[in-house]
Design an enzyme around this catalytic site. Structure first.
Site, PDB file in Angstrom:
ATOM      1  N   LYS A   1       0.853  -1.176   0.000  1.00  0.00           N
ATOM      2  CA  LYS A   1       0.000   0.000   0.000  1.00  0.00           C
ATOM      3  C   LYS A   1       0.892   1.229   0.000  1.00  0.00           C
ATOM      4  CE  LYS A   1      -3.519   2.441   2.465  1.00  0.00           C
ATOM      5  NZ  LYS A   1      -4.615   2.341   3.399  1.00  0.00           N
TER       6      LYS A   1
ATOM      7  N   LYS B   1      -2.153  -1.533  -3.853  1.00  0.00           N
ATOM      8  CA  LYS B   1      -3.034  -0.357  -3.768  1.00  0.00           C
ATOM      9  C   LYS B   1      -2.192   0.901  -3.795  1.00  0.00           C
ATOM     10  CE  LYS B   1      -6.071   1.707  -0.306  1.00  0.00           C
ATOM     11  NZ  LYS B   1      -6.697   1.498   0.980  1.00  0.00           N
TER      12      LYS B   1
HETATM   13  C1  PBG Z   1      -6.560   3.584   5.186  1.00  0.00           C
HETATM   14  C2  PBG Z   1      -7.351   3.463   3.926  1.00  0.00           C
HETATM   15  C3  PBG Z   1      -7.121   4.235   2.793  1.00  0.00           C
HETATM   16  C4  PBG Z   1      -8.057   3.877   1.847  1.00  0.00           C
HETATM   17  C5  PBG Z   1      -8.826   2.853   2.394  1.00  0.00           C
HETATM   18  N1  PBG Z   1      -8.374   2.597   3.695  1.00  0.00           N
HETATM   19  C6  PBG Z   1      -6.052   5.190   2.453  1.00  0.00           C
HETATM   20  C7  PBG Z   1      -5.642   6.230   3.384  1.00  0.00           C
HETATM   21  O1  PBG Z   1      -6.454   7.016   3.882  1.00  0.00           O
HETATM   22  O2  PBG Z   1      -4.434   6.311   3.601  1.00  0.00           O
HETATM   23  C8  PBG Z   1      -8.149   4.529   0.531  1.00  0.00           C
HETATM   24  C9  PBG Z   1      -9.117   3.998  -0.429  1.00  0.00           C
HETATM   25  C10 PBG Z   1      -9.404   4.885  -1.580  1.00  0.00           C
HETATM   26  O3  PBG Z   1      -8.789   5.950  -1.803  1.00  0.00           O
HETATM   27  O4  PBG Z   1     -10.307   4.501  -2.314  1.00  0.00           O
HETATM   28  N2  PBG Z   1      -6.683   2.627   6.105  1.00  0.00           N
END
Ligand code: PBG
Length: 338
Positions: free
Chosen positions: A207, A262
């Site tokens: 991620k 991701k």
């Molecule tokens: C963090 C989380 C994020 C997303 C889902 N869970 C990223 C973040 O805020 O760092 C992002 C998903 C998206 O942008 O669609 N736990």
């Protein structure tokens, strides 16, 4: 790989197989089906049937639990195998130590129980494990006393409690998206100890610290909590692929059932390499910024957003993933279903 013998023109004319639609259908190496899609759902704490638009994510809504159930039915009817829940926790319940994440009566647990009670195994339910939806500072982990550092091991303990809370509510899969070191092993051990031997762990292994999460953060209300703070001390640097592989291999060794990359489309080399290196399925998360850019260009008439969405998802499959979280899941499944 041995170099195959390559024919020569005119005996070899690659356009021959491209010349008709039936032939293109037979020649296609990768296909996209509704079974590849996972639908993210934003959950509202409101009672009754409430649906709210999200300005930065066209065609995506926040739903109260009552409004969510028919959407799950729709997903089932379209062949979508799983939903991923994102609870919009009221600001008043957000604290520095994220205690609401451990509450068995939390919005998330209520949503899990409601979906499982109504649909059983007709649809899988996954939920993020990370503290960002519950912390007043918006970080995925707990902060040191001076507020300067995100603590690793203390956060892992909290994530284990959060994951167990969701498992007890009956969730099918947890998706640790926090990027702390060692959390997959800790969660797996806790699941084994409590008898949750079939609860899946979908590890957000790779991620990245990305500029593409903006619309999501405003949709769940974590943007204002976070302010301008960066998540770069735990999320990965966009320039690194070896590190992404390292993360994925560690997560598999620690007990991940699926590893995830991701964001998705800018990271297809990462998907391909992780797929080659790991024996478990690889999923990708087409994140909010990716979806929003396609939709925004579509609204301006600059691209055909439906077509680009389908292309983006097909190409992610070609890169090597078998599941894709996308805000376009319903829309795309409808098109694919004809
Ligand atoms: C963090 C989380 C994020 C997303 C889902 N869970 C990223 C973040 O805020 O760092 C992002 C998903 C998206 O942008 O669609 N736990």
């Amino acid at each position: 790989m041995n170099t195959p013998t390559i024919g020569r023109y005119p005996a070899t004319r690659l356009r021959r197989l491209r010349s008709t639609s039936w032939s293109r259908n037979l020649a296609r190496e990768t296909t996209l089906t509704p079974h590849d899609l996972i639908l993210p759902l934003f959950v509202l704490p409101d009672s009754g049937v409430v649906t709210e638009e999200i300005e930065s994510l066209p065609n995506v809504y926040r739903y109260s639990i009552e409004a969510l159930l028919p959407v799950c039915q729709q997903a089932i009817d379209l062949g979508i195998p799983m939903v991923a829940l994102f609870p919009c926790t009221p600001t008043a319940l957000k604290t520095p130590d994220a205690v609401e994440a451990f509450n068995p009566e939390s919005l998330a647990c209520q949503a899990i129980r409601a979906i499982k009670a109504q649909f059983g195994d007709k649809i899988g339910v996954m939920i993020d494990v990370a503290l960002d939806l519950y912390t007043s500072h918006g970080h995925d982990g707990l902060l040191s006393a001076d507020g300067q550092r995100v603590l690793n091991d203390e956060t892992v303990e909290a994530l284990v409690k959060q994951a167990l809370n969701y498992a007890r509510a009956g969730v099918d899969a947890v998706g640790p998206s926090d990027m702390m070191d060692g959390r997959i092993g800790a969660i797996r051990a806790a699941f084994e100890a409590e008898g949750f031997v079939d609860t899946q762990i979908v590890a957000y292994s790779a991620k990245f610290a990305s500029g593409l999460y903006g619309p999501y953060r405003s949709a769940v209300g974590s943007a204002s909590q976070l302010g301008g703070a960066s998540k770069a001390s735990y999320q990965e640097d966009a320039g690194n692929v070896k590190e992404a592989l390292h993360e994925a291999l560690l997560d598999v060794a620690e007990g991940a059932d699926v590893v995830m990359v991701k964001p998705a489309s800018y990271y297809m080399d990462v998907i391909a390499k992780v797929e080659e290196a790991c024996l478990v399925p690889v999923w990708a998360y087409q994140v909010s910024g990716e979806y929003a850019m396609i939709m925004a260009a579509g609204e301006r008439g600059w691209v055909d957003s439906e077509r680009v969405l389908l292309e983006a998802l097909l190409c992610l499959k070609r890169a090597g993933c078998s599941g894709i979280l996308t805000y376009g899941a319903l829309q795309v499944a409808k098109i694919l279903g004809g």
